[in-house]
Design a protein around this motif. Structure first.
Motif: not given
Length: 222
Positions: A30-33, A57-58, A177-179, A198-200
């Motif tokens: 979400a915060g990469q841009n 998560q961010h 990955e995310g979840f 990776v991810g959660a």
């Protein structure tokens, strides 16, 4: 629910401040841009609650009233065990499973390079379910490692959640990955899981139900 929804929600809240805004995020990006990150930070006073799926998560973008709700899957999934009452694998061949789009993110070509030797030495097989732009690259990896009798691209299946019970190990080789819901489905089918960390994923995968491999130990971009 998504960034554009947040923008629209704030516009309506400016018109009517009684409107409640609940911002949900389904990934770690979400915060990469930079511009979106600034907007999400500036929108904090307008948001009544945030919903995320991971405590990692961010965290810099979340408001104080943030709730963690893990992803879920249909509990009606078939969860017949692939292990008999004597703790022996039912299948004659050891069967490994990977599921996901055939994209660079899922890292399946490099998974083939990493695991082909083990599969051949143990007369085991790896079935990969999914379709995508890296199919030819994965097929090339299979041919290069002479693993045509051990690694199979199975395409898309609408019954994979139920078919998981016929396998002995579930593998996630993703770069990020995310979840992933497929991880939960594998767990519901009582499959041991081997995954990149990776991810959660490390929040739900423990030594009791699988193994996390640090990604820097996993080769890529062959």
């Amino acid at each position: 629910h998504i960034f554009h929804g947040l923008v629209i929600g704030i516009i309506f809240k400016i018109i009517n401040f009684r409107i409640k805004i609940v911002f949900t995020s389904h990934n770690f990006n979400a915060g990469q841009n930079p511009l979106r990150k600034i907007f999400i930070i500036l929108s904090k006073p307008f948001r009544n609650a945030d919903i995320v799926f991971s405590n990692k998560q961010h965290t810099d973008l979340n408001i104080k009233n943030t709730n963690i709700i893990f992803n879920g899957v249909d509990s009606a999934v078939n969860s017949i065990s692939h292990i008999d009452e004597n703790n022996q694998v039912n299948s004659k061949k050891y069967k490994l499973l990977a599921v996901g789009s055939l994209t660079k993110q899922k890292n399946f070509a490099n998974l083939v390079f990493e695991i082909a030797g083990v599969l051949k030495s143990q007369d085991a097989i790896l079935d990969i379910y999914g379709e995508g732009p890296e199919r030819e690259k994965i097929e090339s990896a299979i041919l290069t490692t002479n693993a045509e009798k051990n690694v199979f691209l199975k395409g898309i299946s609408s019954t994979i959640s139920k078919d998981m019970s016929g396998y002995d190990l579930f593998i996630i080789s993703s770069i990020y990955e995310g979840f992933p819901l497929v991880l939960i489905e594998a767990g519901m089918n009582k499959l041991p899981i081997l995954s990149t960390n990776v991810g959660a994923i490390d929040e739900i995968l423990t030594d009791e139900n699988g193994w996390c491999v640090e990604f820097n130990e996993f080769k890529r971009d062959r």
